[in-house]
Design a protein around this motif. Structure first.
Motif, PDB file in Angstrom:
ATOM      1  N   GLN A 678       0.708  -1.254  -0.092  1.00 27.72           N
ATOM      2  CA  GLN A 678       0.175  -0.077  -0.033  1.00 27.72           C
ATOM      3  C   GLN A 678       0.914   1.521  -0.017  1.00 27.72           C
ATOM      4  O   GLN A 678       0.227   2.456   0.217  1.00 27.72           O
ATOM      5  CB  GLN A 678      -0.866  -0.125   1.261  1.00 27.72           C
ATOM      6  CG  GLN A 678      -1.932  -1.256   1.321  1.00 27.72           C
ATOM      7  CD  GLN A 678      -2.605  -1.431   0.130  1.00 27.72           C
ATOM      8  OE1 GLN A 678      -3.154  -0.482  -0.314  1.00 27.72           O
ATOM      9  NE2 GLN A 678      -2.693  -2.823  -0.618  1.00 27.72           N
ATOM     10  N   ARG A 679       2.117   1.097  -0.089  1.00 29.40           N
ATOM     11  CA  ARG A 679       2.898   2.307  -0.291  1.00 29.40           C
ATOM     12  C   ARG A 679       2.824   3.195  -1.409  1.00 29.40           C
ATOM     13  O   ARG A 679       2.446   2.521  -2.572  1.00 29.40           O
ATOM     14  CB  ARG A 679       4.529   1.891   0.077  1.00 29.40           C
ATOM     15  CG  ARG A 679       4.562   1.375   1.445  1.00 29.40           C
ATOM     16  CD  ARG A 679       6.047   1.316   1.727  1.00 29.40           C
ATOM     17  NE  ARG A 679       6.224   0.634   3.004  1.00 29.40           N
ATOM     18  CZ  ARG A 679       7.648   0.312   3.755  1.00 29.40           C
ATOM     19  NH1 ARG A 679       8.570   0.933   3.288  1.00 29.40           N
ATOM     20  NH2 ARG A 679       7.455  -0.187   4.805  1.00 29.40           N
ATOM     21  N   GLU A 680       3.077   4.354  -1.389  1.00 33.42           N
ATOM     22  CA  GLU A 680       2.845   5.457  -2.369  1.00 33.42           C
ATOM     23  C   GLU A 680       3.380   5.036  -3.850  1.00 33.42           C
ATOM     24  O   GLU A 680       2.834   5.208  -4.654  1.00 33.42           O
ATOM     25  CB  GLU A 680       3.310   6.627  -1.918  1.00 33.42           C
ATOM     26  CG  GLU A 680       2.919   7.743  -3.104  1.00 33.42           C
ATOM     27  CD  GLU A 680       3.265   9.346  -2.671  1.00 33.42           C
ATOM     28  OE1 GLU A 680       3.277  10.073  -3.453  1.00 33.42           O
ATOM     29  OE2 GLU A 680       3.934   9.214  -1.395  1.00 33.42           O
ATOM     30  N   GLY A 681       4.918   4.394  -3.652  1.00 29.20           N
ATOM     31  CA  GLY A 681       5.690   4.127  -5.042  1.00 29.20           C
ATOM     32  C   GLY A 681       4.885   3.209  -5.861  1.00 29.20           C
ATOM     33  O   GLY A 681       4.750   3.223  -6.997  1.00 29.20           O
ATOM     34  N   PHE A 682       4.022   2.044  -5.216  1.00 28.10           N
ATOM     35  CA  PHE A 682       3.382   1.388  -5.954  1.00 28.10           C
ATOM     36  C   PHE A 682       1.999   1.656  -6.405  1.00 28.10           C
ATOM     37  O   PHE A 682       1.562   1.530  -7.455  1.00 28.10           O
ATOM     38  CB  PHE A 682       3.078  -0.323  -5.093  1.00 28.10           C
ATOM     39  CG  PHE A 682       4.256  -0.665  -4.780  1.00 28.10           C
ATOM     40  CD1 PHE A 682       5.154  -0.950  -5.655  1.00 28.10           C
ATOM     41  CD2 PHE A 682       4.520  -1.059  -3.288  1.00 28.10           C
ATOM     42  CE1 PHE A 682       6.417  -1.767  -5.218  1.00 28.10           C
ATOM     43  CE2 PHE A 682       5.665  -1.896  -2.928  1.00 28.10           C
ATOM     44  CZ  PHE A 682       6.756  -2.092  -4.057  1.00 28.10           C
ATOM     45  N   LEU A 683       1.258   2.539  -5.627  1.00 25.17           N
ATOM     46  CA  LEU A 683       0.070   3.137  -6.037  1.00 25.17           C
ATOM     47  C   LEU A 683      -0.045   3.931  -7.010  1.00 25.17           C
ATOM     48  O   LEU A 683      -0.826   4.050  -8.081  1.00 25.17           O
ATOM     49  CB  LEU A 683      -0.560   3.692  -4.651  1.00 25.17           C
ATOM     50  CG  LEU A 683      -0.876   2.687  -3.537  1.00 25.17           C
ATOM     51  CD1 LEU A 683      -1.481   3.557  -2.293  1.00 25.17           C
ATOM     52  CD2 LEU A 683      -1.644   1.436  -3.820  1.00 25.17           C
ATOM     53  N   LYS A 684       0.921   4.973  -7.085  1.00 30.83           N
ATOM     54  CA  LYS A 684       0.915   6.001  -7.893  1.00 30.83           C
ATOM     55  C   LYS A 684       1.284   5.511  -9.515  1.00 30.83           C
ATOM     56  O   LYS A 684       1.153   6.024 -10.235  1.00 30.83           O
ATOM     57  CB  LYS A 684       1.946   7.176  -7.476  1.00 30.83           C
ATOM     58  CG  LYS A 684       3.210   6.818  -7.503  1.00 30.83           C
ATOM     59  CD  LYS A 684       4.199   8.075  -7.181  1.00 30.83           C
ATOM     60  CE  LYS A 684       5.339   7.871  -7.340  1.00 30.83           C
ATOM     61  NZ  LYS A 684       6.327   8.960  -6.817  1.00 30.83           N
ATOM     62  N   ARG A 685       1.942   4.385  -9.280  1.00 33.88           N
ATOM     63  CA  ARG A 685       2.328   3.635 -10.811  1.00 33.88           C
ATOM     64  C   ARG A 685       1.404   2.437 -10.869  1.00 33.88           C
ATOM     65  O   ARG A 685       1.521   1.697 -12.207  1.00 33.88           O
ATOM     66  CB  ARG A 685       3.787   2.969 -10.591  1.00 33.88           C
ATOM     67  CG  ARG A 685       4.948   3.979 -10.411  1.00 33.88           C
ATOM     68  CD  ARG A 685       6.142   3.278 -10.588  1.00 33.88           C
ATOM     69  NE  ARG A 685       7.398   4.006 -10.422  1.00 33.88           N
ATOM     70  CZ  ARG A 685       8.525   3.877 -10.883  1.00 33.88           C
ATOM     71  NH1 ARG A 685       8.790   2.645 -11.806  1.00 33.88           N
ATOM     72  NH2 ARG A 685       9.674   4.388 -10.680  1.00 33.88           N
ATOM     73  N   LYS A 686       0.380   2.281 -10.257  1.00 33.69           N
ATOM     74  CA  LYS A 686      -0.675   1.346 -10.482  1.00 33.69           C
ATOM     75  C   LYS A 686      -0.050  -0.164 -10.590  1.00 33.69           C
ATOM     76  O   LYS A 686      -0.293  -0.856 -11.589  1.00 33.69           O
ATOM     77  CB  LYS A 686      -1.453   1.851 -11.676  1.00 33.69           C
ATOM     78  CG  LYS A 686      -2.278   3.103 -11.543  1.00 33.69           C
ATOM     79  CD  LYS A 686      -2.809   3.404 -12.632  1.00 33.69           C
ATOM     80  CE  LYS A 686      -3.884   4.810 -12.560  1.00 33.69           C
ATOM     81  NZ  LYS A 686      -4.577   5.094 -13.857  1.00 33.69           N
ATOM     82  N   LEU A 687       0.895  -0.502  -9.607  1.00 35.72           N
ATOM     83  CA  LEU A 687       1.556  -1.716  -9.635  1.00 35.72           C
ATOM     84  C   LEU A 687       0.716  -2.534  -8.666  1.00 35.72           C
ATOM     85  O   LEU A 687       0.746  -2.365  -7.595  1.00 35.72           O
ATOM     86  CB  LEU A 687       2.981  -1.333  -9.277  1.00 35.72           C
ATOM     87  CG  LEU A 687       3.899  -0.726 -10.356  1.00 35.72           C
ATOM     88  CD1 LEU A 687       5.116  -0.553  -9.953  1.00 35.72           C
ATOM     89  CD2 LEU A 687       3.909  -1.445 -11.767  1.00 35.72           C
ATOM     90  N   GLN A 688       0.343  -3.877  -9.338  1.00 31.92           N
ATOM     91  CA  GLN A 688       0.125  -4.899  -8.431  1.00 31.92           C
ATOM     92  C   GLN A 688       1.430  -5.678  -7.877  1.00 31.92           C
ATOM     93  O   GLN A 688       2.199  -6.041  -8.835  1.00 31.92           O
ATOM     94  CB  GLN A 688      -0.962  -5.850  -9.012  1.00 31.92           C
ATOM     95  CG  GLN A 688      -2.260  -4.974  -9.566  1.00 31.92           C
ATOM     96  CD  GLN A 688      -2.937  -4.460  -8.360  1.00 31.92           C
ATOM     97  OE1 GLN A 688      -3.288  -5.177  -7.306  1.00 31.92           O
ATOM     98  NE2 GLN A 688      -3.585  -3.140  -8.548  1.00 31.92           N
ATOM     99  N   THR A 738       0.958  -2.713 -14.001  1.00 30.67           N
ATOM    100  CA  THR A 738       1.245  -3.939 -14.302  1.00 30.67           C
ATOM    101  C   THR A 738       1.293  -4.962 -12.935  1.00 30.67           C
ATOM    102  O   THR A 738       1.306  -4.256 -11.888  1.00 30.67           O
ATOM    103  CB  THR A 738       2.195  -4.104 -15.125  1.00 30.67           C
ATOM    104  OG1 THR A 738       2.726  -5.612 -15.408  1.00 30.67           O
ATOM    105  CG2 THR A 738       3.735  -4.007 -14.402  1.00 30.67           C
ATOM    106  N   THR A 739       1.499  -5.992 -13.034  1.00 34.86           N
ATOM    107  CA  THR A 739       1.837  -6.785 -11.875  1.00 34.86           C
ATOM    108  C   THR A 739       3.242  -7.329 -11.625  1.00 34.86           C
ATOM    109  O   THR A 739       4.046  -7.939 -12.630  1.00 34.86           O
ATOM    110  CB  THR A 739       1.086  -8.263 -11.774  1.00 34.86           C
ATOM    111  OG1 THR A 739      -0.168  -7.748 -11.881  1.00 34.86           O
ATOM    112  CG2 THR A 739       1.169  -8.987 -10.593  1.00 34.86           C
TER     113      THR A 739
END
Length: 752
Positions: A678-688, A738-739
């Motif tokens: 749930q950290r910002e770096g993953f969320l803003k890139r829409k990464l699963q 992407t994932t």
């Protein structure tokens, strides 16, 4: 030119000297004979008037002198008791009295530097006796004998010539001139008289306290006493004072008093050099005399804190002589605890005040006051309050704010609801408005505020199980606290609960405190509902002041609780603190209150106090074994050996935390990895992000230490997982939406 005739009393001191006393002023002079005294006094008055265009106000048309014999029983007094003598003294009291042009009478008692108004000549004798007794009963026997030494005086008059019709136009020295010092330190009250004001949220009314208004008015105006209104927070002290001032300054009575409201800290705020604020106070007293002014002190007890290092060299101590001489008239308010602290810190100060006590109103009258406020809101603010919302507000405040009194806390809360509703353009105050504002103010969820909502016990356990891993007994204890609070059978005169979390480090004690804080007070709070204090910082006795405060210094714990009265207090590693700290916390744990040296209360009754301890951890079982009953007994024994019985007996429960098992650590690792997603770096890139089981196994293997529990796991997570991922993301900025699959072999691998 007009002429004012002032009464002048002559006291024969001996064969060669007389004492001249100008009635209604502080002016005194000693001379050889009456003629020289009269000439000197007239010359002084005329020169003062010519220089400052000021003159003492005196409006008795035909002053007369009368002697009253007042019976007094002398008594020796100290800080704790009074020791009356076995005989009565007849003390002659000299009164200069007469009728004024305003259809009332005025009386001066020169030896007491006091005066009062009255409306019926038949009242004179009883009022003189009443006021004289009040004054003489505060004196030591030797001071009473000094009064007896004054001989019977003779009455004469001395004239002052003034310009035009200033006498009838100005009932004091000169109301139109500016009082520079007063205007710098204080504000005149009421403000902007004659100017139409906006309608206020809080009405200027003292509903159901009209008898107290009359009582204070009589003591303040008719006997010119200093008034201290004493009562708990919220009983209506300020409302009574405001109504008294409003009555005293009304055009109907034409009493021509002025009232000035001052905060003690303003008196010394601009002082630069030694002795400057003392000069300022003297100027202020002079201007108050000129303005026929009464000083309203906001936060009376602070006067004992302001000005010097201790109460003995404070502003209050400096004003004491002016009060005793009758040169200054003060009004203010205080709680009973503050009054006791003032008596202790500055003996003799409170004795200069007439005390008027106000108790909390009975329930029936409280309900009436709240309804009157609702009527005021509907008529003047166009904001009706539903009757069921009114009752809900009363019930919530009664339960959750037991340390404040009605009607004050009810009117303040409803006023805040009105302001919020006006901001949101709502049409009325209903139950939901009350609940929403109460939740915003306290952080308490609706579950606790609404009786019709039932507690879902499965959801409750699930909430804590998601956050606390491997501690089933601790979870049951926390659930039990919630159930007691929901049922409303917790002791309202103690903290909600007081607990010791005992167990080895890194097993979830702090996480449990955070979970409990979020459940109880985590709704709509701007600040975290967890107050965390590292008790290892308070290992020495002198550090107590930094924790709870001393003198003007506010301690860390007190400051935090005053800002967040609804919170969980976590005292981490409590066993490392000095034993002096434990003694200071006894009253907090037992009564939920902390009173400082100045009588100011800090309330802990809406807090949960949790202390963590590692006592007994050196003998705990190995990670590979299940915890046993003997291990829990070991922790409890260690706690009882370390703390005094008085301290342990004030703890509601000692909650034992087990050593973690390997499966518990695995669950913690998975939980940490889920939170990482749930950290910002993953969320803003829409990464699963998907972590393989090998990543979990690596964290369990490298991130757990038997001595430190699961605490190193977060550090290992940052080093072995977060840092490699961040390097990879920076090297592949084009990867989005992407994932990512995260695996661990010899090193971390990332695949898209």
């Amino acid at each position: 030119m007009e002429k004012i005739n002032y009464p002048l009393l002559y006291f024969k001191l001996n064969e060669d000297s007389l004492l001249g006393m100008l009635v209604g002023t502080r002016y005194k002079i000693v001379g050889k004979d009456a003629a020289s005294i009269k000439m000197a006094m007239a010359d002084y008055l005329q020169r003062t008037y010519k220089k400052h265009e000021r003159f003492p106000y005196f409006d008795i048309e035909k002053p007369r002198l009368k002697v009253f014999q007042v019976d007094v029983r002398p008594a020796y007094k100290d800080n704790t008791a009074s020791y009356p003598l076995s005989y009565l003294l007849k003390v002659p009291v000299y009164a200069v009295h007469g009728e004024t042009p305003h259809n009332y009478y005025d009386c001066y008692l020169p030896l007491f530097n006091a005066s009062f108004y009255y409306y019926d000549p038949k009242q004179l004798k009883s009022l003189v006796e009443h006021f004289s007794n009040n004054h003489l009963n505060n004196l030591q026997p030797e001071e009473i004998y000094k009064v007896l030494r004054y001989p019977v005086p003779e009455l004469d008059t001395v004239a002052l010539k003034i310009k035009g019709n200033q006498k009838s136009k100005s009932p004091t020295f000169d109301f139109q001139r500016r009082f520079e010092t007063l205007e710098k330190l204080a504000e005149q009250f009421p403000q902007n008289r004659g100017v139409k004001k906006n309608i206020k949220t809080y009405p200027e009314a003292a509903w159901e306290l009209e008898d107290k208004v009359e009582q204070v008015f009589d003591k303040l105006i008719n006997t010119r006493s200093n008034i201290l209104i004493v009562g708990d927070r919220g009983v209506g002290k300020s409302a009574v004072l405001q109504q008294v001032i409003k009555k005293a300054t009304s055009k109907k009575l034409q009493l021509n008093f002025t009232f000035w409201r001052v905060m003690p800290q303003r008196i010394t705020a601009s002082s630069v050099y030694l002795g400057e604020w003392q000069e300022t106070v003297e100027e202020m007293v002079e201007e108050l005399l000129a303005a026929n002014g009464i000083l309203w002190v906001v936060d009376m007890v602070r006067m004992l804190q302001t000005g010097g290092e201790g109460a003995e060299d404070s502003v209050a101590a400096f004003l004491l002589s002016f009060l005793q001489q009758g040169k200054l008239q003060l009004i203010g308010e205080a709680t009973p605890q503050e009054v006791e602290s003032m008596r202790r810190l500055l003996p003799g100060f409170v004795e200069n005040f007439q005390i008027v006590k106000i108790e909390e109103l009975p329930e029936k009258q409280i309900q009436k006051v709240l309804q009157l406020f609702a009527n005021y809101a509907a008529q003047n603010l166009r904001m009706p309050i539903d009757s069921d919302a009114l009752q809900l507000a009363y019930r919530l405040l009664l339960r959750y704010y037991p340390y404040e009194s009605f009607p004050g806390k009810g009117i303040k809360f409803l006023g805040q609801c009105i302001s919020e509703a006006q901001f949101n353009e709502a049409e009325k105050i209903d139950k939901q408005t009350v609940i929403r504002h109460f939740t915003k103010q306290t952080g308490l969820p609706e579950l606790f505020l609404r009786d019709e909502l039932l507690l879902d016990q499965e959801a409750l356990e699930s909430f804590f199980k998601e956050r606390i891993i491997g501690q089933p007994s601790a979870i049951q204890k926390l659930c039990g606290i919630v159930k007691i609070y929901k049922a409303g059978i917790n002791n309202p005169y103690k903290p909600i609960s007081t607990l010791i979390f005992a167990g080895p480090t890194g097993v979830g004690k702090t996480a449990s405190a955070k979970a409990l804080a979020d459940y109880f007070f985590g709704i709509s709070q701007n600040k975290s509902p967890l107050i965390r204090i590292d008790m290892s910082e308070f290992q020495y006795p002198h550090q107590l002041a930094r924790l709870v405060g001393s003198g003007q210094q506010v301690g860390q714990l007190v400051k935090e609780v005053r800002e967040r009265p609804f919170a969980v207090i976590l005292l981490d590693e409590v066993e490392k603190a000095s034993p002096v700290i434990f003694d200071a916390l006894l009253t907090v744990l037992d009564e939920g209150m902390l009173v400082d040296a100045f009588g100011r209360l800090t309330n802990f009754r809406n807090t949960i106090i949790i202390m963590t301890s590692n006592l007994g951890a050196s003998n705990r079982n190995s990670i590979s074994f299940a915890p046993t009953t003997s291990e829990e007994v070991n922790y409890l024994s260690a706690i009882k050996r370390h703390f005094r019985p008085e301290f342990v007996n004030r703890i509601d429960s000692v909650v034992h935390f087990n050593a973690l098992q390997e499966e518990d650590v695995r669950k913690i690792a998975r939980k940490e990895l889920e939170e990482l997603k749930q950290r910002e770096g993953f969320l803003k890139r829409k990464l699963q992000v998907r972590f393989t089981e090998k990543v979990v196994q690596h964290l369990v293997k490298t991130g757990f230490d038997e001595r430190y529990g699961a605490r190193p796991l977060q550090r290992q997570l940052e080093q072995d997982i977060v840092i490699p991922i961040s390097n990879w993301l920076i090297a592949h900025p084009q990867v989005k939406d992407t994932t990512l699959t995260i695996d661990f072999k010899k090193n971390l691998t990332i695949s898209v």
